[in-house]
Design a protein around this motif. Sequence first.
Motif, PDB file in Angstrom:
ATOM      1  N   THR A 217      23.853 -11.217  51.394  1.00  0.00           N
ATOM      2  CA  THR A 217      23.447 -11.323  52.794  1.00  0.00           C
ATOM      3  C   THR A 217      24.362 -12.274  53.551  1.00  0.00           C
ATOM      4  OG1 THR A 217      21.157 -10.904  52.167  1.00  0.00           O
ATOM      5  CG2 THR A 217      21.524 -11.881  54.326  1.00  0.00           C
ATOM      6  N   LEU A 218      24.704 -13.396  52.940  1.00  0.00           N
ATOM      7  CA  LEU A 218      25.623 -14.336  53.581  1.00  0.00           C
ATOM      8  C   LEU A 218      27.011 -13.730  53.745  1.00  0.00           C
ATOM      9  CD1 LEU A 218      24.565 -17.648  51.819  1.00  0.00           C
ATOM     10  CD2 LEU A 218      24.109 -16.985  54.175  1.00  0.00           C
ATOM     11  N   ALA A 219      27.436 -12.903  52.795  1.00  0.00           N
ATOM     12  CA  ALA A 219      28.739 -12.238  52.905  1.00  0.00           C
ATOM     13  C   ALA A 219      28.752 -11.256  54.068  1.00  0.00           C
ATOM     14  CB  ALA A 219      29.081 -11.526  51.606  1.00  0.00           C
ATOM     15  N   VAL A 220      27.666 -10.526  54.255  1.00  0.00           N
ATOM     16  CA  VAL A 220      27.581  -9.586  55.378  1.00  0.00           C
ATOM     17  C   VAL A 220      27.581 -10.343  56.704  1.00  0.00           C
ATOM     18  CG1 VAL A 220      26.049  -7.916  56.498  1.00  0.00           C
ATOM     19  CG2 VAL A 220      26.501  -7.744  54.063  1.00  0.00           C
ATOM     20  N   LEU A 221      26.849 -11.441  56.781  1.00  0.00           N
ATOM     21  CA  LEU A 221      26.849 -12.256  58.004  1.00  0.00           C
ATOM     22  C   LEU A 221      28.233 -12.821  58.284  1.00  0.00           C
ATOM     23  CD1 LEU A 221      23.487 -14.185  57.678  1.00  0.00           C
ATOM     24  CD2 LEU A 221      24.076 -12.479  59.386  1.00  0.00           C
ATOM     25  N   SER A 222      28.895 -13.270  57.250  1.00  0.00           N
ATOM     26  CA  SER A 222      30.243 -13.808  57.409  1.00  0.00           C
ATOM     27  C   SER A 222      31.201 -12.748  57.931  1.00  0.00           C
ATOM     28  CB  SER A 222      30.737 -14.364  56.078  1.00  0.00           C
ATOM     29  OG  SER A 222      32.088 -14.710  56.162  1.00  0.00           O
ATOM     30  N   ALA A 223      31.137 -11.567  57.344  1.00  0.00           N
ATOM     31  CA  ALA A 223      32.020 -10.484  57.793  1.00  0.00           C
ATOM     32  C   ALA A 223      31.716 -10.080  59.232  1.00  0.00           C
ATOM     33  CB  ALA A 223      31.882  -9.291  56.862  1.00  0.00           C
ATOM     34  N   ALA A 224      30.435 -10.027  59.588  1.00  0.00           N
ATOM     35  CA  ALA A 224      30.072  -9.661  60.958  1.00  0.00           C
ATOM     36  C   ALA A 224      30.570 -10.690  61.962  1.00  0.00           C
ATOM     37  CB  ALA A 224      28.559  -9.498  61.066  1.00  0.00           C
TER      38      ALA A 224
END
Length: 155
Positions: free
Chosen positions: A62-69
Motif C-alpha cells: 500500500t505504501l508503494a502504491v501511494l509512493s508511486a502515485a
Amino acid sequence: MPTATATHSTRTHPPPTPDEDAPSSIESQERRPFSEKLWGRLIIPNDARERNFLSWIKLSSTLAVLSAALLIRFQFGSQVQLPEWEQKAQVPLGILFFIACIASLVIGTTTFYRSQSGYAQHKAFVYAGKFTDLLIVGIGLLTLAACILLLAAKA
C-alpha cells in the motif's frame, strides 16, 4: 462407627502422540535437513506469525502504491489544478512513502524471523522491539501529514 478413608487418585497423562506438538529435543532438531533448518517446514500452519507477516506485506505494498502515485503526480481529469506548494510537496512525500515502504518490508521480515526463533526457543513473550513501534508511529504521522496536505488543496 465407620471410619472414612481418604482415597487419593493420581491422574497420569498419556504420552504425547506423534501428531501432537510435543517439545522436541535438541538431537531431533539437529537431525533435520538443512533446508528445513533454514526456511522452516514446508507445511506452515496458519498462526499469528504468518498473519502478522502478511499484514506487513500488505502495508508495504500500500505504501508503494501511494509512493508511486505521488511521484508520478497522478490526477483525475485535466480540470484539477494543484497549487504550486502542493506540487512541490508531492515528490518529497513520495520519497518518504517509498522509504516507509522499504522500512516496513524490512521490519516485517525481521519480526517474522525473530518471533520464529523466539518460539523455537520456547520463549513465552516475543516483543518486536522499539524500532517497530517507532516505525508504526512514523507511518501513522506520515499518513496524517499527507492527508492534511493533500486535502488542503483548493479545488
